[in-house]
Design a protein around this motif. Structure first.
Motif, mmCIF file in Angstrom:
data_model
loop_
_atom_site.group_PDB
_atom_site.id
_atom_site.type_symbol
_atom_site.label_atom_id
_atom_site.label_comp_id
_atom_site.label_asym_id
_atom_site.label_seq_id
_atom_site.Cartn_x
_atom_site.Cartn_y
_atom_site.Cartn_z
ATOM 1 N N PRO A 14 0.837 -1.202 0.000
ATOM 2 C CA PRO A 14 0.000 0.000 0.000
ATOM 3 C C PRO A 14 0.873 1.254 0.000
ATOM 4 C CG PRO A 14 0.091 -0.946 2.194
ATOM 5 C CD PRO A 14 0.820 -1.901 1.287
ATOM 6 N N LEU A 15 0.242 2.376 -0.230
ATOM 7 C CA LEU A 15 0.920 3.655 -0.047
ATOM 8 C C LEU A 15 0.956 3.981 1.443
ATOM 9 C CD1 LEU A 15 -0.537 5.764 -3.005
ATOM 10 C CD2 LEU A 15 1.735 4.755 -2.819
ATOM 11 N N GLY A 16 1.859 4.866 1.825
ATOM 12 C CA GLY A 16 2.021 5.230 3.221
ATOM 13 C C GLY A 16 1.843 6.721 3.445
ATOM 14 N N LEU A 17 1.388 7.076 4.628
ATOM 15 C CA LEU A 17 1.181 8.477 4.999
ATOM 16 C C LEU A 17 1.647 8.694 6.432
ATOM 17 C CD1 LEU A 17 -0.135 11.250 4.169
ATOM 18 C CD2 LEU A 17 -2.175 10.457 5.393
ATOM 19 N N VAL A 18 2.524 9.672 6.628
ATOM 20 C CA VAL A 18 2.959 10.050 7.967
ATOM 21 C C VAL A 18 2.088 11.205 8.437
ATOM 22 C CG1 VAL A 18 4.851 10.850 9.414
ATOM 23 C CG2 VAL A 18 5.326 9.353 7.463
ATOM 24 N N LEU A 19 1.347 10.996 9.516
ATOM 25 C CA LEU A 19 0.481 12.037 10.079
ATOM 26 C C LEU A 19 1.338 12.975 10.915
ATOM 27 C CD1 LEU A 19 -2.482 9.727 11.148
ATOM 28 C CD2 LEU A 19 -2.413 11.259 9.167
ATOM 29 N N ALA A 20 1.552 14.190 10.398
ATOM 30 C CA ALA A 20 2.452 15.145 11.043
ATOM 31 C C ALA A 20 1.769 16.472 11.296
ATOM 32 C CB ALA A 20 3.692 15.349 10.166
ATOM 33 N N GLY A 21 0.455 16.433 11.530
ATOM 34 C CA GLY A 21 -0.286 17.672 11.689
ATOM 35 C C GLY A 21 -0.466 18.133 13.121
ATOM 36 N N GLY A 22 0.091 17.398 14.093
ATOM 37 C CA GLY A 22 -0.072 17.788 15.494
ATOM 38 C C GLY A 22 0.607 19.115 15.807
ATOM 39 N N GLU A 23 0.066 19.816 16.782
ATOM 40 C CA GLU A 23 0.587 21.142 17.128
ATOM 41 C C GLU A 23 1.760 21.101 18.104
ATOM 42 O OE1 GLU A 23 -2.684 23.460 18.487
ATOM 43 O OE2 GLU A 23 -3.758 23.352 16.572
ATOM 44 N N GLY A 24 2.046 19.959 18.681
ATOM 45 C CA GLY A 24 3.194 19.840 19.572
ATOM 46 C C GLY A 24 3.135 20.756 20.782
ATOM 47 N N ARG A 25 1.941 20.955 21.352
ATOM 48 C CA ARG A 25 1.786 21.883 22.483
ATOM 49 C C ARG A 25 2.649 21.472 23.676
ATOM 50 N NH1 ARG A 25 -3.980 21.516 21.226
ATOM 51 N NH2 ARG A 25 -4.669 23.382 20.112
ATOM 52 N N ARG A 26 2.725 20.152 23.938
ATOM 53 C CA ARG A 26 3.478 19.690 25.105
ATOM 54 C C ARG A 26 4.988 19.700 24.865
ATOM 55 N NH1 ARG A 26 0.026 14.325 26.412
ATOM 56 N NH2 ARG A 26 -0.303 14.457 24.163
ATOM 57 N N LEU A 27 5.364 20.036 23.627
ATOM 58 C CA LEU A 27 6.785 20.230 23.322
ATOM 59 C C LEU A 27 7.070 21.707 23.060
ATOM 60 C CD1 LEU A 27 7.520 17.152 21.028
ATOM 61 C CD2 LEU A 27 8.619 17.653 23.222
ATOM 62 N N GLY A 28 6.259 22.550 23.698
ATOM 63 C CA GLY A 28 6.462 23.990 23.576
ATOM 64 C C GLY A 28 6.024 24.563 22.247
ATOM 65 N N GLY A 29 5.095 23.880 21.572
ATOM 66 C CA GLY A 29 4.600 24.359 20.297
ATOM 67 C C GLY A 29 5.514 24.054 19.131
ATOM 68 N N ALA A 30 6.473 23.160 19.323
ATOM 69 C CA ALA A 30 7.415 22.807 18.257
ATOM 70 C C ALA A 30 6.722 21.996 17.168
ATOM 71 C CB ALA A 30 8.575 21.998 18.833
ATOM 72 N N ASP A 31 7.246 22.105 15.970
ATOM 73 C CA ASP A 31 6.789 21.269 14.864
ATOM 74 C C ASP A 31 7.350 19.876 15.107
ATOM 75 O OD1 ASP A 31 6.277 20.000 12.433
ATOM 76 O OD2 ASP A 31 6.596 21.835 11.279
ATOM 77 N N LYS A 32 6.486 18.947 15.521
ATOM 78 C CA LYS A 32 6.963 17.628 15.942
ATOM 79 C C LYS A 32 7.826 16.942 14.890
ATOM 80 C CE LYS A 32 3.980 15.524 19.439
ATOM 81 N NZ LYS A 32 3.096 14.362 19.692
ATOM 82 N N ALA A 33 7.436 17.048 13.650
ATOM 83 C CA ALA A 33 8.176 16.355 12.596
ATOM 84 C C ALA A 33 9.639 16.761 12.550
ATOM 85 C CB ALA A 33 7.527 16.626 11.238
ATOM 86 N N LEU A 34 9.925 17.993 12.963
ATOM 87 C CA LEU A 34 11.278 18.525 12.849
ATOM 88 C C LEU A 34 12.040 18.530 14.168
ATOM 89 C CD1 LEU A 34 10.516 21.522 10.461
ATOM 90 C CD2 LEU A 34 11.086 19.151 9.877
ATOM 91 N N VAL A 35 11.406 18.067 15.237
ATOM 92 C CA VAL A 35 12.081 17.996 16.538
ATOM 93 C C VAL A 35 13.264 17.034 16.439
ATOM 94 C CG1 VAL A 35 11.842 17.182 18.913
ATOM 95 C CG2 VAL A 35 10.087 18.638 17.919
ATOM 96 N N PRO A 36 14.470 17.451 16.841
ATOM 97 C CA PRO A 36 15.633 16.566 16.712
ATOM 98 C C PRO A 36 15.662 15.466 17.767
ATOM 99 C CG PRO A 36 16.287 18.662 17.665
ATOM 100 C CD PRO A 36 14.835 18.800 17.295
ATOM 101 N N LEU A 37 15.970 14.269 17.301
ATOM 102 C CA LEU A 37 16.178 13.110 18.158
ATOM 103 C C LEU A 37 17.478 12.468 17.706
ATOM 104 C CD1 LEU A 37 15.363 10.891 20.191
ATOM 105 C CD2 LEU A 37 14.023 9.828 18.357
ATOM 106 N N ALA A 38 18.469 12.446 18.586
ATOM 107 C CA ALA A 38 19.792 11.893 18.253
ATOM 108 C C ALA A 38 20.347 12.527 16.978
ATOM 109 C CB ALA A 38 19.722 10.380 18.113
ATOM 110 N N GLY A 39 20.132 13.832 16.847
ATOM 111 C CA GLY A 39 20.719 14.568 15.735
ATOM 112 C C GLY A 39 19.938 14.531 14.437
#
Length: 212
Positions: A14-39
């Protein structure tokens, strides 16, 4: 053409879709998709596990799509504004999949960097004899079985049903999936596989999990 299937069965992935529309309020309003994890951004971790399992991938996100330009993927905005939640993202994905000639779409959440490498084939296995295949991931958490409806197999055939449900005010991803008769795909190691990065302490735990 990539193919996948449980037990050696061969079928078009099948095709795939990453749901990245969350507002990231509990991460200080950060764009979750772009939050760095291990660089690396969270989205990069998710795609590394998810893209090999699907025929093609897109990102569901509103706002300026150029922030995802480095990945070279379609960026799908919700068709209607107004905070309709992840179900609106699923609908955008189903419309995209239909235009691509696909019959199924698998969604995952952008804040789940440890997705299982067999997510897609096991979702397909759970729904293999359904006339309209629909399955959601489920895994044990704290002694209970927890559903993860953001990680699910959706049939393109239900997109008009979903469009009508959104017009009628439906917003809960899991509720609508259950109403449509979704089955569960069980993952025994789900507490780690579906770990969500929602808060700064979750991000720190994810860093520790990667280090281990």
């Amino acid at each position: 053409m990539r193919e996948t299937g449980p037990g050696g069965a061969r079928m078009k992935a099948p095709l795939g879709l990453v749901l990245a529309g969350g507002e990231g309020r509990r991460l200080g309003g950060a764009d979750k998709a772009l939050v760095p994890l291990a660089g690396r951004p969270l989205l990069a971790h998710v795609l590394a596990r998810f893209e090999p399992q699907v025929e093609g991938c897109a990102v569901s996100a509103n706002g300026d799509p150029s922030r995802f330009a480095g990945w070279g993927l379609p960026v799908l905005a919700d068709a209607a504004p107004g905070g309709q939640g992840p179900l609106a993202g699923v609908l955008a994905g189903l419309d995209w999949a239909a235009a691509e000639g696909a019959e199924m779409l698998v969604t995952v959440a952008v804040d789940t960097p440890f997705l299982p490498p067999d997510l897609v084939p096991r979702l397909i296995l759970a729904a293999e004899d359904m006339a309209v295949p629909l399955a959601v991931a489920a895994a044990p958490l704290g002694g209970e079985l927890r559903r993860h409806p953001a990680c699910a197999l959706w049939p393109v055939a239900l997109r008009e049903d979903l469009r009508a449900a959104l017009r009628q005010g439906t917003r809960k991803l899991g509720g609508w999936a259950a109403e449509m008769g979704a089955r569960q795909a069980f993952f025994a190691s789900g507490e780690a596989a579906f770990f969500n990065v929602n808060r700064p302490e979750d991000l720190a735990r994810a860093e520790a999990m990667l280090s281990a």
